[in-house]
Design an enzyme around this catalytic site. Structure first.
Site, mmCIF file in Angstrom:
data_model
loop_
_atom_site.group_PDB
_atom_site.id
_atom_site.type_symbol
_atom_site.label_atom_id
_atom_site.label_comp_id
_atom_site.label_asym_id
_atom_site.label_seq_id
_atom_site.Cartn_x
_atom_site.Cartn_y
_atom_site.Cartn_z
ATOM 1 N N CYS A 111 -2.805 8.952 3.296
ATOM 2 C CA CYS A 111 -2.565 8.330 1.994
ATOM 3 C C CYS A 111 -3.739 8.584 1.052
ATOM 4 C CB CYS A 111 -2.334 6.839 2.158
ATOM 5 S SG CYS A 111 -3.666 6.020 3.052
ATOM 6 N N GLU A 127 0.887 -1.168 0.000
ATOM 7 C CA GLU A 127 0.000 0.000 0.000
ATOM 8 C C GLU A 127 0.916 1.206 0.000
ATOM 9 O OE1 GLU A 127 -3.230 -0.091 -0.147
ATOM 10 O OE2 GLU A 127 -3.499 -2.228 0.177
HETATM 11 P P1 NAP Z 1 8.325 5.072 4.584
HETATM 12 O O1 NAP Z 1 9.450 5.967 4.884
HETATM 13 O O2 NAP Z 1 8.301 4.355 3.289
HETATM 14 O O3 NAP Z 1 8.279 4.031 5.798
HETATM 15 C C1 NAP Z 1 7.252 3.100 5.897
HETATM 16 C C2 NAP Z 1 7.669 1.986 6.833
HETATM 17 O O4 NAP Z 1 8.720 1.245 6.238
HETATM 18 C C3 NAP Z 1 8.199 2.456 8.184
HETATM 19 O O5 NAP Z 1 7.764 1.581 9.172
HETATM 20 C C4 NAP Z 1 9.704 2.350 8.002
HETATM 21 O O6 NAP Z 1 10.373 2.179 9.220
HETATM 22 C C5 NAP Z 1 9.761 1.084 7.181
HETATM 23 N N1 NAP Z 1 11.005 0.873 6.471
HETATM 24 C C6 NAP Z 1 11.732 1.755 5.761
HETATM 25 N N2 NAP Z 1 12.796 1.144 5.204
HETATM 26 C C7 NAP Z 1 12.728 -0.162 5.563
HETATM 27 C C8 NAP Z 1 13.542 -1.313 5.322
HETATM 28 N N3 NAP Z 1 14.628 -1.241 4.578
HETATM 29 N N4 NAP Z 1 13.177 -2.499 5.883
HETATM 30 C C9 NAP Z 1 12.082 -2.596 6.642
HETATM 31 N N5 NAP Z 1 11.263 -1.536 6.918
HETATM 32 C C10 NAP Z 1 11.588 -0.335 6.375
HETATM 33 O O7 NAP Z 1 6.937 5.835 4.684
HETATM 34 P P2 NAP Z 1 6.427 6.823 5.843
HETATM 35 O O8 NAP Z 1 7.183 8.092 5.707
HETATM 36 O O9 NAP Z 1 6.382 6.145 7.160
HETATM 37 O O10 NAP Z 1 4.911 7.023 5.439
HETATM 38 C C11 NAP Z 1 4.465 7.985 4.537
HETATM 39 C C12 NAP Z 1 4.103 7.371 3.216
HETATM 40 O O11 NAP Z 1 3.212 6.273 3.411
HETATM 41 C C13 NAP Z 1 3.365 8.326 2.313
HETATM 42 O O12 NAP Z 1 3.963 8.253 1.057
HETATM 43 C C14 NAP Z 1 1.942 7.791 2.268
HETATM 44 O O13 NAP Z 1 1.248 8.064 1.079
HETATM 45 C C15 NAP Z 1 2.140 6.352 2.478
HETATM 46 N N6 NAP Z 1 0.948 5.747 3.062
HETATM 47 C C16 NAP Z 1 0.204 4.888 2.295
HETATM 48 C C17 NAP Z 1 -0.931 4.308 2.833
HETATM 49 C C18 NAP Z 1 -1.769 3.360 2.024
HETATM 50 O O14 NAP Z 1 -2.622 2.719 2.607
HETATM 51 N N7 NAP Z 1 -1.553 3.217 0.754
HETATM 52 C C19 NAP Z 1 -1.319 4.596 4.135
HETATM 53 C C20 NAP Z 1 -0.540 5.475 4.880
HETATM 54 C C21 NAP Z 1 0.597 6.055 4.320
HETATM 55 P P3 NAP Z 1 11.202 3.409 9.887
HETATM 56 O O15 NAP Z 1 10.205 4.441 10.238
HETATM 57 O O16 NAP Z 1 11.839 2.757 11.058
HETATM 58 O O17 NAP Z 1 12.174 3.861 8.839
#
Ligand code: NAP
Length: 516
Positions: free
Chosen positions: A295, A256
């Protein structure tokens, strides 16, 4: 200072080094620290697989549903505490925190009742079946049983309660144990939710583990019966889905990701009409709710050319009612962005949008927040852009600015053009369309329905009951094609599919029919 812990292999783990600080986004004060250093990821997986899985699989859907209902009630009993923690940890207003926390308990109770409805069985059947031979004696049917691995859930920072609960509800009801990993910046709320669930003792031992901090080598250890469900940015999602071990072992991965959601005002909507009012209310809320860190937020607003001025004025007036600041200040209606890097990204995103569109409302810059010291807090006020030609406004279709930022995009009023514009986003979670013309809508869905995971149709007949396009309801699919990650969650029992292995049954009809 709070030190967040992980719960793995049946016990709480407190790290002693490798900490990342967590801040109150409204004051920038350091409030907690996170590290998963020292967690044995192999042992964590093994414990969940060997204890949590069998425990859940020995229960019927109805029994799992009862346990999930208990979990929902246990979390609800701590509602005020979770709301307050969310305001501090995420910088969101109490109203926005409710959206997350009540969304979590609501989704859990929805899946609990679904379990009750499916009843006293451990195999899930798909339809009644069909004759395969000359007579109905040789019969075919599809069925699913829980996968015998672990569901690893990686969540985004913006929904620390709902993100955890909506995924867990589906996995638990399907019969899979969960290892959840919240985004570090807002992990405190999820850690507290996990503590409440674990202390309640309602789920079998091993049904829930939580990793606060890095997942180490966890993902490379996943096997063919495990599942990875990820929510976050498209970049991270793409990195995770390309992990060689996941590809080699065909581990199901649901992504997602971010999404440049669109809203379309269809032609013929009179100013001042119910549909017009609904459109403005919904769009204003979708830009400002959770400070735009949703999102499903509206990033692109397609408006017939002759309505652009009226929409710009009305939206600007609506946005001007937002009071940005510390959510603990009673006057505040819109909180902070979650981290300093989110604020920086919003500022840079606005600068990029300004290369293709005119800024018509807001500053695109940091502002001081009500109730916070000057110069402190990651505050950003609503900002609206307007392009003259939607096809040339490339940045508006490509860059998700994860803050209260949106762009007005004029189009010629035809359904084909509106949907061509929607398609430029490369795939969205939700597209909302406001209008009452059925023929126009028919053409829009036939020409552009493939670009969105959900369509929210705002019209005068449903205006008084409308919940807004941003709400991911458990009854309806959440997920979208392309840029939105290509995944699908929720959608009632459809959401269980990721966590269950489907098989076809071919045999003597009586035998096939009598299986429960
Ligand atoms: P993100 O930076 O991609 O991080 C998402 C998750 O992935 C976090 O828990 C992060 O942990 C983890 N992560 C990052 N690198 C990883 C790796 N190499 N291995 C394992 N886990 C890893 O996104 P975000 O900044 O938290 O969230 C914002 C984004 O999410 C926006 O783009 C939004 O549109 C999207 N979003 C989408 C939905 C949907 O349902 N489609 C819902 C909500 C948000 P850490 O924080 O520890 O780095």
């Amino acid at each position: 200072m709070q030190t967040l812990r992980s719960f793995v292999a049946g016990g709480w783990h407190t790290a002693t080094d490798g900490f990342v600080p967590l801040h109150d986004p409204s004051t920038e004060e350091e409030i907690a620290r996170v590290s998963s250093v020292g967690v044995d990821f192999g042992e964590s997986l093994q414990f969940a697989r060997e204890r949590g899985g069998p425990g859940l699989r020995s229960m019927s859907f109805a029994e799992r549903g009862e346990a999930i209902l208990g979990v929902s009630k246990a979390l609800h009993a701590h509602r005020d505490e979770l709301l307050e923690l969310s305001m501090r940890d995420s910088g969101v207003t109490r109203k926005d925190a409710k959206f997350d926390v009540d969304g979590a308990t609501g989704t859990l109770s929805y899946y609990a009742y679904l379990g009750r409805e499916i009843g006293d069985r451990r195999i899930l059947f798909d339809g009644e079946g069909t004759a395969l031979g000359r007579s109905a004696k040789f019969w075919g049917r599809h069925a699913s049983v829980p996968r015998q691995g672990v569901a690893v859930h990686i969540n985004a920072f913006n929904f620390p309660a709902w993100g955890f609960a909506e995924k867990a509800a589906q996995a638990w009801l399907a019969g899979m144990p969960v290892i959840t990993k919240p985004a570090t910046s807002t992990a405190w709320v999820t850690e507290r939710c996990a503590e409440i669930v674990i202390e309640s003792g309602l789920l079998p031992v091993g049904a829930l583990s939580i990793i606060c901090g890095s997942t180490g080598d966890l993902l490379t250890r996943l096997g063919p019966q495990d599942v990875l469900a990820f929510t976050g940015s498209a970049d991270t999602g793409n990195r995770l889905r390309s992990i060689p071990q996941l590809i080699e072992r065909s581990v199901p991965v649901n992504i997602e990701a971010d999404s440049l959601n669109a809203t379309v005002l269809a032609p013929g909507v009179e100013e001042g009409s119910e549909t017009w009012g609904l459109f403005l209310r919904d769009v204003t809320r979708e830009i400002t709710q959770k400070s735009g860190q949703k999102c499903t937020a509206v990033r692109r607003i397609f408006v017939p050319k002759d309505r652009v001025e009226a929409v710009r004025d009305a939206l600007s007036e609506g946005l001007s009612n937002s009071v940005v600041g510390n959510p603990f200040d009673a006057s505040v209606t819109m909180g902070a962005l979650a981290t300093a890097s989110q604020l920086q990204d919003a500022i840079e995103g606005c600068a990029a949008l300004e290369t293709v569109a005119k800024r018509v409302y807001g500053t695109g810059a940091r502002v001081d927040g009500a109730g916070s010291p000057a110069g402190k807090g990651w505050f950003f006020a609503p900002t609206l852009f307007e392009a003259s030609d939607f096809r040339e406004a490339t940045v508006a279709h490509e860059r998700e600015v994860f803050a209260s930022v949106s762009t007005l995009l004029p189009y010629d009023g035809s359904a084909e053009e509106a949907m061509a514009g929607v398609a430029l986003g490369g795939g969205t979670l939700v597209t909302s369309i406001y209008g009452n013309d059925e023929a126009w809508l028919q053409t829009a869905l036939e020409t552009g329905g493939c670009w969105s995971g959900r369509f929210y149709l705002g019209s005068e007949k449903m205006a008084e009951q409308a919940l807004g396009s941003g709400l991911a309801l458990p009854q309806c699919q959440h997920g979208g094609p392309g840029r939105a990650g290509g995944g699908a969650e929720l959608g009632a029992d459809r959401g269980l599919g990721l966590y269950m292995q489907k098989f076809a049954l071919q045999g003597y009809r009586k035998l096939v029919d009598e299986l429960k």
